[in-house]
Design an enzyme around this catalytic site. Sequence first.
Site, PDB file in Angstrom:
ATOM      1  N   LYS A   1      26.921  15.239   1.067  1.00 54.68           N
ATOM      2  CA  LYS A   1      27.121  16.401   0.199  1.00 54.68           C
ATOM      3  C   LYS A   1      28.121  16.051  -0.904  1.00 54.68           C
ATOM      4  CE  LYS A   1      26.429  20.104   3.622  1.00 54.68           C
ATOM      5  NZ  LYS A   1      25.311  20.769   2.929  1.00 54.68           N
TER       6      LYS A   1
ATOM      7  N   ARG B   1      18.177  22.028  11.563  1.00 51.71           N
ATOM      8  CA  ARG B   1      16.847  22.188  12.139  1.00 51.71           C
ATOM      9  C   ARG B   1      16.574  21.114  13.189  1.00 51.71           C
ATOM     10  NH1 ARG B   1      14.294  22.029   6.261  1.00 51.71           N
ATOM     11  NH2 ARG B   1      16.281  23.105   5.937  1.00 51.71           N
TER      12      ARG B   1
HETATM   13  N1  BES Z   1      24.829  23.756   6.679  1.00 51.37           N
HETATM   14  C1  BES Z   1      23.994  23.546   5.566  1.00 51.37           C
HETATM   15  C2  BES Z   1      23.560  24.823   4.890  1.00 51.37           C
HETATM   16  C3  BES Z   1      24.649  25.595   4.200  1.00 51.37           C
HETATM   17  C4  BES Z   1      25.262  25.097   3.072  1.00 51.37           C
HETATM   18  C5  BES Z   1      25.011  26.827   4.686  1.00 51.37           C
HETATM   19  C6  BES Z   1      26.241  25.837   2.439  1.00 51.37           C
HETATM   20  C7  BES Z   1      25.972  27.566   4.053  1.00 51.37           C
HETATM   21  C8  BES Z   1      26.600  27.062   2.934  1.00 51.37           C
HETATM   22  C9  BES Z   1      22.720  22.808   5.996  1.00 51.37           C
HETATM   23  O1  BES Z   1      22.873  21.880   7.011  1.00 51.37           O
HETATM   24  C10 BES Z   1      22.206  22.077   4.800  1.00 51.37           C
HETATM   25  O2  BES Z   1      22.870  21.204   4.348  1.00 51.37           O
HETATM   26  N2  BES Z   1      21.027  22.471   4.334  1.00 51.37           N
HETATM   27  C11 BES Z   1      20.429  21.851   3.211  1.00 51.37           C
HETATM   28  C12 BES Z   1      18.963  21.763   3.467  1.00 51.37           C
HETATM   29  C13 BES Z   1      18.215  20.921   2.463  1.00 51.37           C
HETATM   30  C14 BES Z   1      18.664  19.466   2.553  1.00 51.37           C
HETATM   31  C15 BES Z   1      16.739  21.046   2.724  1.00 51.37           C
HETATM   32  C16 BES Z   1      20.723  22.706   1.984  1.00 51.37           C
HETATM   33  O3  BES Z   1      20.737  23.927   2.088  1.00 51.37           O
HETATM   34  O4  BES Z   1      20.953  22.136   0.922  1.00 51.37           O
HETATM   35 MN    MN Z   2      23.446  19.971   6.252  1.00 52.71          MN
END
Ligand code: BES
Ligand code: MN
Length: 517
Positions: free
Chosen positions: A293, A368
């Site tokens: 990230k 997931r």
């Molecule tokens: N934990 C995150 C989602 C999230 C991010 C929740 C910020 C609340 C605030 C999750 O694991 C994630 O990183 N999801 C990705 C999915 C994508 C790679 C398909 C996302 O949302 O960018």
């Molecule tokens: Mn994630």
Amino acid sequence: MIRPPPPVRAKNFRKAAVDPMKIQIVKNAASLPEGYALAIPLFAGNLTSTSPSSALPSDLWTEIHGWIKRTRYKANDGDFSHVRILIANRATDVLLLGCGSRDQAHAGIIRRAGGRAAVEARRLGVTTVVPVFDTDRGAQFPSLWIRAFATGFREGTYLLRPSKSASKPVQFALLGAAKAIASLQKDVEYGFAVGTAINTVRDIANQPGNQAPPRVIADQAKALAKAHGLSCTIWNKAELKKQRCRAILAVGQGSHEEPRLIQLSYAGRKKNLRPLVVVGKTITFDTGGISLKPAKNMEWMKFDKCGGMAVLAFMSIVASVIKPDRPVIGILTSAENMPGATATRPGDVIQSRNGKTIEVLNTDAEGRLVLADALDVACELNPSCIIDLATLTGAANVALGRPASPIMANHDALRNALQAAGEAVGDRVWPLPLYPDYERMLKSPFADLKNIGDGSAGTIIGGTFLKAFVRSDIPWAHIDLTSAWEERATSFGPAGATIFGAALLANWLESSGGSAA
Ligand code: BES
Ligand code: MN
Ligand code: ZN
């Protein structure tokens, strides 16, 4: 040679928060304790015709009406005013809590008003808050709203960093003859119990990533289970291997902190009933892994465990308040998502517990993966239904923002009932579809499915992925949390974890008995 990190001592969550908050019963206004304040939720419109509470002197209302006229106080949602008036020669603090128009009010507004009352009372040095609910021109203040107000009040008393010198916690008193307020007292007790469970788990949820890796969460879940007479089973890395939870292991393999799968069980009186199973994503820190990230705002990913935290709070409400006939099982699927020499790579193919192979195209879509194995474990328990809560996608926030979290399900009645339960307690959820048309977006040439789509419909794709790991004859719902934490203190409560979803699950279990139909 990288040395493993030193053991972190499980900081024991504050036991005090587990004690139910005492409710004082006070017969008449004259016997109210020193330093008390009245807290009055008010609805906008016709303010000066609000009817007097039977237990309060009528000159109180003359004074308040005069004040409202002079200041043009509107009682819009969130409007707060502190008024100090003389009643029967006694200076009385009055906290006016605007709730907007009665027609548009909902449990969330009332819950926040309760929180506001607690926050303002502490700020003002009030010793005891006395709520006044019968202000709506004789109309009943719904029992659910009294619960919501009490839950919000309890939530509002939570201190993120309690200091030894902090003033005594604000007390709560009900005004009237014991018999007359018996049902009011019941509702307040119920609301407090929910708030207490939430505050207790907040201590666990608010710990940063370094202090609360999966093994610490497991220790603390075990302690909480013990305090409530729940049984608790923890699968460590060796056991996860035995149990073929390869997706959970794949998410955790970049970290020195090993994953855990934590199961809390409430036995129930009717062992022949199928258990309700609730599953929570419990990523103790989500860096994104190799699909790292961006640095900005990554700190909030310590709250990527909040699905599991809501499950913990729910289990504690099940054991201490609801005590249903049906067995209830809570599952926390926990790992730390880190990059590193041993981490899962984009393109890696893993086989999940139910046998399906997954091409991991983005290691940041890890929730997931840990849920895929946990949902398979849930299916094996022959459940009445499965509900999972997860901070699964940033897209959920894009879709609905903080006011509501997306809900998806393979069963319309279950989804509708959960939506109604959320509405009743102020944990709002709103449906998104899981049309089979979305399934083709997860097709992979290299595995049964890939873990991301093309970027469109991000939240639905998350739900569609999970659906592939639930037996289609088991009613299942998925809530993608959007307001699991507050970045800073609000007017009605502290910064940090909100434990969104726990009150929703509690209300739904109470009204449905834990079955979908
Ligand atoms: N934990 C995150 C989602 C999230 C991010 C929740 C910020 C609340 C605030 C999750 O694991 C994630 O990183 N999801 C990705 C999915 C994508 C790679 C398909 C996302 O949302 O960018
Ligand atoms: Mn994630
Ligand atoms: Zn995540």
